[in-house]
Design an enzyme around this catalytic site. Structure first.
Site, PDB file in Angstrom:
ATOM      1  N   GLY A  42       2.653  -1.161   4.268  1.00 33.69           N
ATOM      2  CA  GLY A  42       2.722   0.252   3.910  1.00 33.69           C
ATOM      3  C   GLY A  42       4.154   0.687   3.661  1.00 33.69           C
ATOM      4  N   ASN A  58       0.876  -1.182   0.000  1.00 29.68           N
ATOM      5  CA  ASN A  58       0.000   0.000   0.000  1.00 29.68           C
ATOM      6  C   ASN A  58       0.908   1.225   0.000  1.00 29.68           C
ATOM      7  OD1 ASN A  58      -1.847   2.020   0.424  1.00 29.68           O
ATOM      8  ND2 ASN A  58      -2.273   1.466   2.563  1.00 29.68           N
ATOM      9  N   TRP A  59       1.027   1.824  -1.167  1.00 28.28           N
ATOM     10  CA  TRP A  59       1.949   2.969  -1.284  1.00 28.28           C
ATOM     11  C   TRP A  59       1.404   4.224  -0.597  1.00 28.28           C
ATOM     12  CZ3 TRP A  59       3.896   3.123  -7.091  1.00 28.28           C
ATOM     13  CH2 TRP A  59       4.743   2.034  -7.308  1.00 28.28           C
ATOM     14  N   LYS A  60       0.146   4.211  -0.208  1.00 26.05           N
ATOM     15  CA  LYS A  60      -0.496   5.411   0.343  1.00 26.05           C
ATOM     16  C   LYS A  60      -0.256   6.590  -0.608  1.00 26.05           C
ATOM     17  CE  LYS A  60       0.282   3.477   4.855  1.00 26.05           C
ATOM     18  NZ  LYS A  60       0.060   3.618   6.270  1.00 26.05           N
ATOM     19  N   SER A  85       3.248  -2.285  10.292  1.00 25.39           N
ATOM     20  CA  SER A  85       4.702  -2.313  10.466  1.00 25.39           C
ATOM     21  C   SER A  85       5.321  -3.675  10.143  1.00 25.39           C
ATOM     22  CB  SER A  85       5.083  -1.863  11.880  1.00 25.39           C
ATOM     23  OG  SER A  85       4.592  -0.554  12.107  1.00 25.39           O
ATOM     24  N   GLU A  99      -6.932   4.621   7.698  1.00 29.19           N
ATOM     25  CA  GLU A  99      -6.712   6.040   7.371  1.00 29.19           C
ATOM     26  C   GLU A  99      -7.944   6.622   6.664  1.00 29.19           C
ATOM     27  OE1 GLU A  99      -2.926   5.480   5.428  1.00 29.19           O
ATOM     28  OE2 GLU A  99      -2.027   5.038   7.378  1.00 29.19           O
ATOM     29  N   GLY A 138       1.856   2.174  10.419  1.00 34.11           N
ATOM     30  CA  GLY A 138       2.651   3.374  10.144  1.00 34.11           C
ATOM     31  C   GLY A 138       3.851   3.538  11.039  1.00 34.11           C
ATOM     32  N   HIS A 168      -9.721   1.073   4.823  1.00 39.02           N
ATOM     33  CA  HIS A 168      -8.431   1.253   5.519  1.00 39.02           C
ATOM     34  C   HIS A 168      -8.621   2.210   6.696  1.00 39.02           C
ATOM     35  CE1 HIS A 168      -4.256   2.436   6.239  1.00 39.02           C
ATOM     36  NE2 HIS A 168      -3.916   1.331   5.617  1.00 39.02           N
ATOM     37  N   GLU A 189      -5.568  -5.000  10.653  1.00 36.90           N
ATOM     38  CA  GLU A 189      -4.568  -3.945  10.799  1.00 36.90           C
ATOM     39  C   GLU A 189      -4.824  -3.185  12.103  1.00 36.90           C
ATOM     40  OE1 GLU A 189      -2.580  -2.795   6.903  1.00 36.90           O
ATOM     41  OE2 GLU A 189      -4.267  -1.461   7.170  1.00 36.90           O
TER      42      GLU A 189
END
Ligand code: PEP
Length: 250
Positions: A233, A9-11, A212, A97, A173, A95, A167
């Site tokens: 991520g 997940n490149w965000k 992580s 976020e 993160g 997600h 998650e």
């Protein structure tokens, strides 16, 4: 036996130049890995670039979100069939976020989940509790509620064409990561909850761990019986981290 899967997940990271360099290294690094599935989820503007760079490789590509409406007056939104048009194989839904920064709820995530499936795009449905919720012993209540938001609406059969991701918010993160045992406990809980509705689907559905994941912890996490790979991520942004995680899954 469930096939392992690693999803990057490149965000909101990347540029045309950086993506090319990263994907060249990743595709070279995973070329000989045939025992797991690999997907990279990029920001929308780069999905066409992913299609041109990844076609014919063993790395698939997907998106990080989608609109819950198929088309229409929805300024700024991206429809599910547009993602399918550009060869996406998966889309991340719900997600943390999106839930926290963009006010997504169980209802809106469920709506996105269903439209993704309608265009044949398997959703990667994210669930997880906050630090406070874990400390209050609410983990099972929270992830159970999130899982039920899908099962109650659509029945357990919809999970046959979906991927789940546990998650924990406190591990996404910035770490610390969940221990393999902590993650396994929640994965087992989720699988057993699905099994109460449909044992066959519970045995088949892939449940990824996210939070992580690094080359240092991937092998131990993926060795757990109910952890079927990772949603990654930060470590998906460099080949030196992402490739060893893919190797661990393989
Ligand atoms: C994620 O973005 O889904 C994620 C798990 O991030 P990180 O690996 O950086 O914790």
């Amino acid at each position: 036996m469930r096939r392992k899967m690693v999803v990057g997940n490149w965000k909101m990271h990347g540029s045309i130049k950086e993506n090319k360099a990263l994907l060249d290294e990743v595709t070279a690094g995973v070329r000989e890995l045939h025992n797991a599935d690999f997907v990279v989820c990029a920001p929308y503007p780069y999905i066409a670039q992913m299609q041109s760079l990844l076609q014919g490789t063993n790395v698939a590509w997907g998106a990080q979100n989608l609109c819950s409406t198929k088309d229409g007056a929805m300024t700024g939104a991206v429809a599910p069939c547009m993602l399918a048009d550009f060869g996406c194989t998966h889309v991340i839904v719900g997600h943390s976020e999106r839930r926290n920064l963009f006010h997504e709820t169980d209802d809106t995530a469920a709506a996105r989940f269903t439209v993704a499936q309608e265009v044949g795009l398997p959703p990667i449905f994210c669930m997880g509790e906050s630090r406070e919720e874990r400390d209050s012993d609410w983990t099972e209540y929270i992830v159970g509620r999130q899982l039920d938001s899908i099962i109650r609406r659509f029945g357990p059969q919809v999970l046959a064409h979906a991927v789940l991701a546990y998650e924990p918010l406190w591990a996404v993160g910035t770490g610390p990561d969940a221990t393999p045992e902590e993650a396994q406990d929640v994965h087992q809980f989720l699988r057993q909850r699905i099994a109460r509705c449909d044992a066959d689907i519970a045995a088949k559905v892939r449940i990824l761990y996210g939070g992580s994941v690094t080359p240092a912890n991937a092998s131990q996490l993926f060795a757990m019986p109910d952890i079927d790979g990772g949603l990654v991520g930060r470590a998906s942004l460099t080949a030196k981290d992402f490739v060893p995680i893919c190797q661990a899954a393989n």
